[in-house]
Design a protein around this motif. Structure first.
Motif, PDB file in Angstrom:
ATOM      1  N   PHE A   1       0.800  -1.216   0.000  1.00  0.00           N
ATOM      2  CA  PHE A   1       0.000   0.000   0.000  1.00  0.00           C
ATOM      3  C   PHE A   1       0.839   1.276   0.000  1.00  0.00           C
ATOM      4  CE2 PHE A   1      -2.673  -3.316   1.966  1.00  0.00           C
ATOM      5  CZ  PHE A   1      -3.683  -3.339   1.020  1.00  0.00           C
TER       6      PHE A   1
ATOM      7  N   GLU B   1      -1.650   4.072  -7.835  1.00  0.00           N
ATOM      8  CA  GLU B   1      -2.290   4.539  -6.601  1.00  0.00           C
ATOM      9  C   GLU B   1      -3.769   4.168  -6.544  1.00  0.00           C
ATOM     10  OE1 GLU B   1      -3.429   8.755  -4.466  1.00  0.00           O
ATOM     11  OE2 GLU B   1      -1.423   8.579  -5.330  1.00  0.00           O
TER      12      GLU B   1
ATOM     13  N   ARG C   1      -4.049   0.555  -5.614  1.00  0.00           N
ATOM     14  CA  ARG C   1      -3.715   0.364  -4.198  1.00  0.00           C
ATOM     15  C   ARG C   1      -4.864   0.807  -3.309  1.00  0.00           C
ATOM     16  NH1 ARG C   1       0.535   3.708  -2.609  1.00  0.00           N
ATOM     17  NH2 ARG C   1       0.694   4.768  -4.617  1.00  0.00           N
ATOM     18  N   ARG C   2      -5.515   1.899  -3.694  1.00  0.00           N
ATOM     19  CA  ARG C   2      -6.636   2.394  -2.889  1.00  0.00           C
ATOM     20  C   ARG C   2      -7.805   1.409  -2.952  1.00  0.00           C
ATOM     21  NH1 ARG C   2      -6.834   6.973  -4.894  1.00  0.00           N
ATOM     22  NH2 ARG C   2      -5.711   8.052  -3.240  1.00  0.00           N
ATOM     23  N   ASP C   3      -8.105   0.904  -4.148  1.00  0.00           N
ATOM     24  CA  ASP C   3      -9.205  -0.058  -4.297  1.00  0.00           C
ATOM     25  C   ASP C   3      -8.980  -1.291  -3.422  1.00  0.00           C
ATOM     26  OD1 ASP C   3     -10.531   1.559  -6.065  1.00  0.00           O
ATOM     27  OD2 ASP C   3      -9.816   0.522  -7.866  1.00  0.00           O
TER      28      ASP C   3
ATOM     29  N   ARG D   1      -6.663  10.402   1.616  1.00  0.00           N
ATOM     30  CA  ARG D   1      -6.341  11.282   0.512  1.00  0.00           C
ATOM     31  C   ARG D   1      -7.542  11.473  -0.406  1.00  0.00           C
ATOM     32  NH1 ARG D   1      -1.184   9.428  -2.368  1.00  0.00           N
ATOM     33  NH2 ARG D   1      -0.390   9.785  -0.259  1.00  0.00           N
ATOM     34  N   LYS D   2      -8.388  10.461  -0.458  1.00  0.00           N
ATOM     35  CA  LYS D   2      -9.572  10.572  -1.298  1.00  0.00           C
ATOM     36  C   LYS D   2     -10.585  11.545  -0.701  1.00  0.00           C
ATOM     37  CE  LYS D   2     -10.002   8.496  -5.215  1.00  0.00           C
ATOM     38  NZ  LYS D   2      -9.869   9.285  -6.419  1.00  0.00           N
TER      39      LYS D   2
ATOM     40  N   LEU E   1      -3.871   6.404   2.069  1.00  0.00           N
ATOM     41  CA  LEU E   1      -4.575   6.180   0.812  1.00  0.00           C
ATOM     42  C   LEU E   1      -6.050   6.551   0.900  1.00  0.00           C
ATOM     43  CD1 LEU E   1      -3.168   2.746  -0.449  1.00  0.00           C
ATOM     44  CD2 LEU E   1      -3.032   4.925  -1.662  1.00  0.00           C
ATOM     45  N   LEU E   2      -6.714   6.110   1.962  1.00  0.00           N
ATOM     46  CA  LEU E   2      -8.152   6.345   2.084  1.00  0.00           C
ATOM     47  C   LEU E   2      -8.451   7.791   2.437  1.00  0.00           C
ATOM     48  CD1 LEU E   2      -9.378   3.081   3.856  1.00  0.00           C
ATOM     49  CD2 LEU E   2      -9.159   3.590   1.420  1.00  0.00           C
TER      50      LEU E   2
END
Length: 359
Positions: free
Chosen positions: A4, A11, A14-16, A65-66, A62-63
């Motif tokens: 991750f 990216e 990786r997020r999915d 950042r969305k 990652l999560l």
């Protein structure tokens, strides 16, 4: 470095997969705790931290950042533009300065609907920059004494490289969680979940396997990535291998229950916009039904899966009530099942392997 945080990997992918893993862990806790409602995603992320702190740091980045708002992006850029080698500007300081001025202007004003909205936006932006807090109130507590309990007669390790965490459940039962991820983290195909009931008194085991795949809430193309090959693998190793039948090889049962379905495709939502929320669809589609759809359609859709899936609202209860899932296997059959079918290979998969140990 875990998958991750690997900048070489895409990216978005990786997020999915991070979101797939979070959903799998959320489902594990709901099954083991027999909850009417799933735990929150914030509580689920606490479990990720408990299982693997390094992976937790990567996944939350990652999560989160969305969920960057436009104001977060604006103040990050502004802080970066005003920073020098001698002095680094903190975005929060800039937001707080503007917030003070904004609240002063909004004070005692009648028509201030848009001012109030801007104030909320600024406060939410400040909240974004605060460190994520780990809850002190755990949904499940670790069981430090499982190794000393001879009454459980537990087997040794399953995977060659494994670490696990034990959690205490009701009635002296235990949830053993393994979070497995490959060392070579460049070509990850997705996340899967294996959930097992281990009855230590009778010496029997039952299980279900779920393959998580990201879709857009409308369709999932069977030719996308490795989906078709993974579905084929599940069908060969579970359905066609006879684990959807009773010990006599029959699918029609004398007692009242659903078939021994133990292989499911689990479509998971895609996090798309900057204001995306961590909400996922709750479809559990038996692999045999997926194969039927594959024979006529190019994609899995909400329309062609209607009436052929089990909702998350009843899936956990059906499994805990032993209405779905594999038949009971002996310890020997269980061990043989994994060894003969190469299911212990996690070179290209993020796997959550959960064992609910019934004392």
């Amino acid at each position: 470095m875990d998958y991750f945080s690997n900048q070489e990997a895409d990216e978005g992918e990786r997020r999915d997969i991070a979101f797939q893993l979070v959903n799998a862990l959320r489902e594990v806790v709901s099954i083991s705790k027999k909850l009417n409602q799933p735990i929150s995603y914030e509580q689920t992320l606490d479990f990720v931290q408990d299982l693997n702190p390094e992976m937790y740091d990567s996944i939350t980045v990652l999560l989160d950042r969305k969920n960057e708002s436009d104001w977060v992006k604006y103040y990050k850029e502004l802080a970066d533009a005003q920073s020098t080698e001698d002095k680094i500007i903190n975005p929060v300081d800039l937001i707080e300065k503007d917030l003070v001025e904004l609240e002063k202007n909004a004070l005692n004003k009648e028509n201030k609907r848009f001012l109030k909205k801007r104030i909320r936006d600024y406060k939410n932006a400040i909240e974004y920059f605060q460190p994520r807090k780990i809850s002190e109130h755990k949904i499940l507590n670790r069981d430090m004494y499982l190794a000393e309990r001879k009454d459980l007669k537990l087997k040794g390790k399953i995977y060659e490289k494994e670490e696990f965490v034990d959690y205490r459940l009701e009635k002296d039962n235990v949830l053993r969680l393994r979070l497995l991820h490959p060392d070579n983290a460049e070509n990850i195909l997705g996340a899967d979940l294996i959930y097992e009931h281990i009855d230590t008194k009778s010496g029997y085991v039952r299980f279900l396997h779920m393959q998580y795949k990201t879709w857009n809430n409308k369709s999932l193309n069977f030719k996308a990535g490795s989906l078709s090959a993974q579905i084929e693998k599940m069908e060969q190793n579970l359905c066609k291998a006879g684990y959807c039948s009773n010990s006599n090889g029959k699918k029609k049962l004398k007692n009242f229950r659903m078939p021994f379905c133990c292989a499911f495709l689990r479509p998971t939502s895609k996090m798309q916009g900057s204001d995306s929320k961590m909400v996922s669809t709750g479809l559990h589609v038996p692999i045999c039904e997926v194969k039927k759809i594959m024979s006529t359609d190019k994609s899995l859709t909400k329309d062609n899966v209607r009436g052929k899936n089990v909702s998350y609202k009843i899936f956990d209860e059906l499994f805990n009530s032993r209405m779905i899932g594999s038949r009971w296997l002996t310890y020997e059959e269980h061990t043989k099942f994994y060894e003969e079918r190469n299911l212990l290979d996690v070179d290209n998969i993020i796997r959550l392997h959960a064992q609910e140990i019934l004392a």
